[in-house]
Write a protein that holds these residues in place. Structure first.
Motif: not given
Length: 251
Positions: A104-110, A81-88
């Protein structure tokens, strides 16, 4: 573009070609005392979740953050989740388009509803704990896989370039991503998962809508209610809410 400085104490290795940046992270792990980012110009054996092949053409982002976490394995996994937030945050920094990106749960960025990035966490153990953690990140900066190559019902793959017209190099993207991740890592280690959970939910795709979650041969449909304190998906069904710790989600 991001003007945040490179995070102090974090290494950086840039490789022209590599089989897999996650594999390289584990090869380097025994000799690395601190965190380190590994960036590959191209991957010859990139992989996504469930050992699927990950297309890794030159010009896209193929990177891994190597960490030596101290928490129990269940807590270590929350770093996705930290990685997803950082990516966004990195995407917003390089495009200036905050409304275009969701999680997008669990670990994608749209991006505009299409999959622009994926995250793969892999670890090696030490007793009951985790000795080394590799947070692998793949980003379609300039090219996306052919939609015919993804499974039926999956989110369509898109690239940053095709959707926004923004062309950014992998190195420049890493320069935005590394400080963003370092900030969320500091929040996670000092305050726990709660602030990450709150921020992730603020950007969650299809929250409050009906989705399908597939685990093995079983598919459950329900209202995407929230994620719980362990990061599990909470799906509201006619018989009540159910927690799903791992699944493939379809819209």
């Amino acid at each position: 573009m991001s003007d945040a400085p490179w995070p102090e104490g974090v290494g950086r290795r840039l490789l022209n070609t590599v089989d897999s940046t996650n594999a390289e992270a584990f090869r380097l792990a025994p000799q690395m005392a601190g965190p380190c980012w590994i960036l590959g110009g191209e991957q010859t054996a990139g992989r996504g979740r469930r050992a699927r092949a990950w297309a890794s053409p030159r010009g896209n982002f193929h990177g891994t953050l190597l960490l030596h976490p101290k928490e129990p394995a269940a807590e270590v996994a929350l770093r996705s989740f930290a990685a997803a937030l950082a990516l966004r945050e990195a995407f917003v920094a390089v495009t200036g388009l905050p409304a275009a990106f969701s999680l997008k749960w669990p670990n994608d960025v749209l991006l505009n509803g299409g999959k622009v990035a994926g995250i793969l966490l892999e670890s090696s153990g030490a007793g009951q704990g985790v000795a080394h953690l590799a947070i692998g990140i793949g980003v379609n900066l300039i090219a996306a896989p052919d939609p015919a190559q993804v499974e039926a019902g999956a989110v369509r793959p898109v690239s940053l370039l095709s959707e926004t017209g923004v062309r950014v190099s992998p190195e420049a993207f890493l320069a935005a991503l590394a400080p963003a991740y370092a900030r969320w890592e500091a929040i996670f280690t000092s305050q726990g998962f709660a602030p990450l959970r709150a921020e992730w939910l603020a950007h969650a795709a299809r929250l409050g809508e009906v989705i399908r979650a597939r685990t093995g041969a079983e598919t459950r449909e329900g209202l995407f209610e929230t994620i719980d304190d362990s990061g599990a998906l909470i799906l509201r069904q006619p018989g009540g809410s159910v927690a799903i710790p791992a699944a493939e989600v379809f819209f």
